[in-house]
Design an enzyme around this catalytic site. Sequence first.
Site, PDB file in Angstrom:
ATOM      1  N   GLY A  81       0.771  -1.192  -0.030  1.00 57.50           N
ATOM      2  CA  GLY A  81      -0.084  -0.043   0.126  1.00 57.50           C
ATOM      3  C   GLY A  81       0.911   1.501   0.082  1.00 57.50           C
ATOM      4  N   GLN A  83       1.560   3.471   2.305  1.00 54.71           N
ATOM      5  CA  GLN A  83       2.373   3.658   3.374  1.00 54.71           C
ATOM      6  C   GLN A  83       3.007   2.272   3.814  1.00 54.71           C
ATOM      7  OE1 GLN A  83       3.372   6.414   5.041  1.00 54.71           O
ATOM      8  NE2 GLN A  83       2.213   7.475   3.610  1.00 54.71           N
ATOM      9  N   SER A  84       3.442   1.476   2.696  1.00 58.78           N
ATOM     10  CA  SER A  84       3.773   0.129   3.284  1.00 58.78           C
ATOM     11  C   SER A  84       5.160   0.205   4.052  1.00 58.78           C
ATOM     12  CB  SER A  84       4.055  -0.571   1.892  1.00 58.78           C
ATOM     13  OG  SER A  84       4.995  -1.821   1.999  1.00 58.78           O
ATOM     14  N   ASN A  85       5.192  -0.605   5.240  1.00 59.67           N
ATOM     15  CA  ASN A  85       6.385  -0.640   5.932  1.00 59.67           C
ATOM     16  C   ASN A  85       7.130  -1.639   5.060  1.00 59.67           C
ATOM     17  OD1 ASN A  85       5.668   1.053   8.270  1.00 59.67           O
ATOM     18  ND2 ASN A  85       4.358  -0.548   8.781  1.00 59.67           N
ATOM     19  N   ALA A  87       7.804  -1.972   1.856  1.00 58.40           N
ATOM     20  CA  ALA A  87       8.502  -1.256   1.101  1.00 58.40           C
ATOM     21  C   ALA A  87       9.573  -0.283   1.684  1.00 58.40           C
ATOM     22  CB  ALA A  87       7.349  -0.389   0.194  1.00 58.40           C
TER      23      ALA A  87
END
Length: 342
Positions: A81, A83-85, A87
Amino acid sequence: MPDSDLVNRFPRVRLMNGPTPIQQLSHLEKVLGEKRKGVSIWVKRDDLMELGGGGNKLRKLEFLLGEAMAEGCDTVVVTGGIQSNFARLAAAACARTGLACEVVLAQMVPRETEIYQANGNVVLDRLFGAHVHILELGDDAGGFALRRAAEIAASGGKAFVGTLGGSTPVGALGYVGCAFEIESQSTEIGTPFDQVVIPNGSGGMHAGLVAGAAISGRDPFQIRAHTVLSPADACVAATAGKVNAVFELLGSKARIQAEDLNINGTQLGGGYGIPTSEMVGAVKLVGRSEGLLLDPVYGGKAFAGLLSDIETEVIAPGSNVLFIMTGGSPGLFAYADALNSN
């Protein structure tokens, strides 16, 4: 074979500098007073890792990047998403290891504000040198990632594609190892944990912990998860499949059924990444009593679940509970509008 050897035989890139600490939340316990019903509340600080701002995804990435490098890949393409942690930490881990990184960010949360779309983890993705692809609503992130991998191959490179959250059987090995780590630390500090409480998003962390607990002879039902991505029934089915895939990868004949898993859906609220009043309250309570940061998507909702479980005595009075702090604090800045009220 010693427990640790089960995971150490797989290709691995070390991204952590030893076990993360376990700490008791003594001041929070005082603030809660009689409301905690004698429960001792401990946290495992998986937010305290040196790389990329820390967080649980580094445990997965140690094995995923190990797999990528063993396959001769020079680029890692991951999805998540906005706000992917996962990524963010993939970008940081690739920077550390010299791999190129591309992150494919999908519109998984109905938050169109500029602060959400451009702040928090997105800033760090770029800071760590990743090539960021932000997709439109309805675009297929997995398909986009596979097309990028094909384009990279056509230009002479080789890409490793990391699925949502890194929750493959290989990625889950990081939390098989964490289960062994918790067992050892519990013995060292002389505190047996009656329950371990976690968020369940894409299910890889839960799957690894359950597999590791089962191999260690512990009851998998002692791991209590609060789903933050999908309804409880879907989460149970998906997680059970992942646990059994981990067993198969490890060469274990053990298997679990859906009823062996302890997953609660009451903290999901309106869906993945959508704030709830309970999440906001939990984030503020832990921040104001302990100076610690729960993230708004995973940890905040799961800790709200822990508090509810104490109140309803799902967590038995007088017991010892361990909460795994999974990190993700950069996401707080993307949710400032939800958190700024007093």
